[in-house]
Design a protein around this motif. Structure first.
Motif, mmCIF file in Angstrom:
data_model
loop_
_atom_site.group_PDB
_atom_site.id
_atom_site.type_symbol
_atom_site.label_atom_id
_atom_site.label_comp_id
_atom_site.label_asym_id
_atom_site.label_seq_id
_atom_site.Cartn_x
_atom_site.Cartn_y
_atom_site.Cartn_z
ATOM 1 N N THR A 4 0.584 -0.858 -0.284
ATOM 2 C CA THR A 4 -0.362 -0.404 0.198
ATOM 3 C C THR A 4 1.345 1.600 0.319
ATOM 4 O O THR A 4 1.837 1.364 0.595
ATOM 5 N N VAL A 5 0.664 2.535 -0.316
ATOM 6 C CA VAL A 5 1.124 3.980 -0.585
ATOM 7 C C VAL A 5 0.057 4.420 0.038
ATOM 8 O O VAL A 5 -1.145 4.417 -0.398
ATOM 9 N N THR A 6 0.684 4.800 1.513
ATOM 10 C CA THR A 6 0.230 6.329 1.801
ATOM 11 C C THR A 6 0.704 7.937 1.048
ATOM 12 O O THR A 6 2.200 7.918 0.655
ATOM 13 N N PHE A 7 -0.026 8.440 0.780
ATOM 14 C CA PHE A 7 0.236 9.667 0.078
ATOM 15 C C PHE A 7 0.948 10.567 1.072
ATOM 16 O O PHE A 7 -0.839 11.157 1.820
ATOM 17 N N HIS A 8 1.818 12.438 0.262
ATOM 18 C CA HIS A 8 1.977 13.156 1.643
ATOM 19 C C HIS A 8 1.892 13.893 0.334
ATOM 20 O O HIS A 8 2.855 14.555 -0.614
ATOM 21 N N ASP A 9 0.561 15.407 0.237
ATOM 22 C CA ASP A 9 0.479 16.036 -0.415
ATOM 23 C C ASP A 9 1.337 17.203 -0.234
ATOM 24 O O ASP A 9 0.897 17.534 0.802
ATOM 25 N N ARG A 10 2.961 17.878 -0.711
ATOM 26 C CA ARG A 10 3.391 18.908 0.394
ATOM 27 C C ARG A 10 3.505 19.612 -0.673
ATOM 28 O O ARG A 10 4.272 20.931 -0.756
ATOM 29 N N ILE A 11 2.748 20.193 -1.824
ATOM 30 C CA ILE A 11 2.524 20.793 -2.984
ATOM 31 C C ILE A 11 0.944 22.186 -3.472
ATOM 32 O O ILE A 11 1.253 22.292 -3.011
ATOM 33 N N CYS A 49 3.635 -4.827 2.498
ATOM 34 C CA CYS A 49 4.765 -3.307 2.344
ATOM 35 C C CYS A 49 3.985 -2.575 2.578
ATOM 36 O O CYS A 49 2.541 -2.277 2.088
ATOM 37 N N GLU A 50 4.567 -1.558 2.891
ATOM 38 C CA GLU A 50 3.789 0.390 2.486
ATOM 39 C C GLU A 50 5.139 1.173 2.743
ATOM 40 O O GLU A 50 6.314 0.830 2.685
ATOM 41 N N VAL A 51 4.821 1.659 1.216
ATOM 42 C CA VAL A 51 5.161 3.088 1.027
ATOM 43 C C VAL A 51 5.034 3.946 1.425
ATOM 44 O O VAL A 51 3.581 4.736 1.087
ATOM 45 N N LEU A 107 7.141 -1.626 6.451
ATOM 46 C CA LEU A 107 7.163 0.113 5.700
ATOM 47 C C LEU A 107 8.050 0.040 5.436
ATOM 48 O O LEU A 107 9.373 -0.604 5.535
ATOM 49 N N LEU A 108 8.931 0.018 3.958
ATOM 50 C CA LEU A 108 9.859 -0.314 3.380
ATOM 51 C C LEU A 108 10.627 1.305 3.068
ATOM 52 O O LEU A 108 11.667 1.247 3.511
ATOM 53 N N GLY A 109 9.542 2.784 3.556
ATOM 54 C CA GLY A 109 10.695 3.699 3.435
ATOM 55 C C GLY A 109 9.395 4.883 3.190
ATOM 56 O O GLY A 109 8.249 4.624 2.431
ATOM 57 N N ASP A 110 10.759 5.736 2.346
ATOM 58 C CA ASP A 110 9.831 6.962 1.491
ATOM 59 C C ASP A 110 10.660 7.078 0.574
ATOM 60 O O ASP A 110 11.229 7.215 0.840
#
Length: 195
Positions: A4-11, A49-51, A107-110
């Protein structure tokens, strides 16, 4: 299982929506999620896993690139793995130095993608920004799993997995209007990237 992917919108959502236009944002995020899941499946097998994937602009990427890589200016993608890996035959295995991994989702990382750079690279290649972000997400995820391209044999292995993921993406998402001059040709083969 899967990744799975957790998205972080920083723009800012509006800026991200504009960047991937004409692809609807939810469809773009689904394509990125699918690409990361396929990448981890091929490189890691079926382990859950998660990214964490962040979208940033040039200014933040420039800072991150200098702080972590000692390089000036922005880059297209950076990866921050949480584990040490050994890569054999294209497969990633936790190194013995990494210790005992906890049960459950790993959790694989960022992965950090510079949207401004993705827009420029897509324009230069004459393909969509979504296609560029998909490739950057694949590339960044492979770095999380210990892949590298410092040596020719490592690069060949990494590009081989990228090719397999892109081929699967083309087949799995035929409704996407992949451009013939993009990294996808009409037969679903990845075209070699210059990056």
């Amino acid at each position: 299982m899967g990744c799975t992917v957790t998205f972080h919108d920083r723009i800012g959502r509006e800026r991200l929506v504009d960047a991937v236009d004409p692809t609807p944002i939810d469809e773009a995020l689904d394509l990125i999620q699918s690409a990361v899941a396929e990448t981890s499946r091929l490189a890691l097998d079926a382990r859950a896993c998660e990214v964490e994937l962040s979208f940033v602009a040039d200014a933040e990427m420039t800072r991150l690139n200098f702080d972590h890589m000692r390089e000036r200016g922005p880059t297209d993608v950076l990866s921050f793995p949480l584990h040490d890996w050994v890569v054999e035959g294209g497969r990633s295995m936790l190194s013995e130095d990494d210790g005992i991994s906890p049960p459950g989702t790993l959790l694989l990382g960022d992965v950090v993608v510079d949207i401004d750079q993705a827009v420029r690279q897509a324009a230069a290649g004459e393909w969509s920004v979504v296609e560029e972000i998909v490739l950057l997400a694949i590339h960044g995820t492979l770095h999380l799993l210990g892949h590298d391209h410092a040596e020719l044999d490592e690069e060949a292995a990494m590009r081989g997995i990228e090719h397999q993921v892109l081929t699967a993406m083309h087949r799995r998402h035929p409704s996407v209007d992949w451009q013939p001059c993009s990294r996808f040709d009409r037969a679903g083969h990845a075209v070699t990237s210059g990056g």
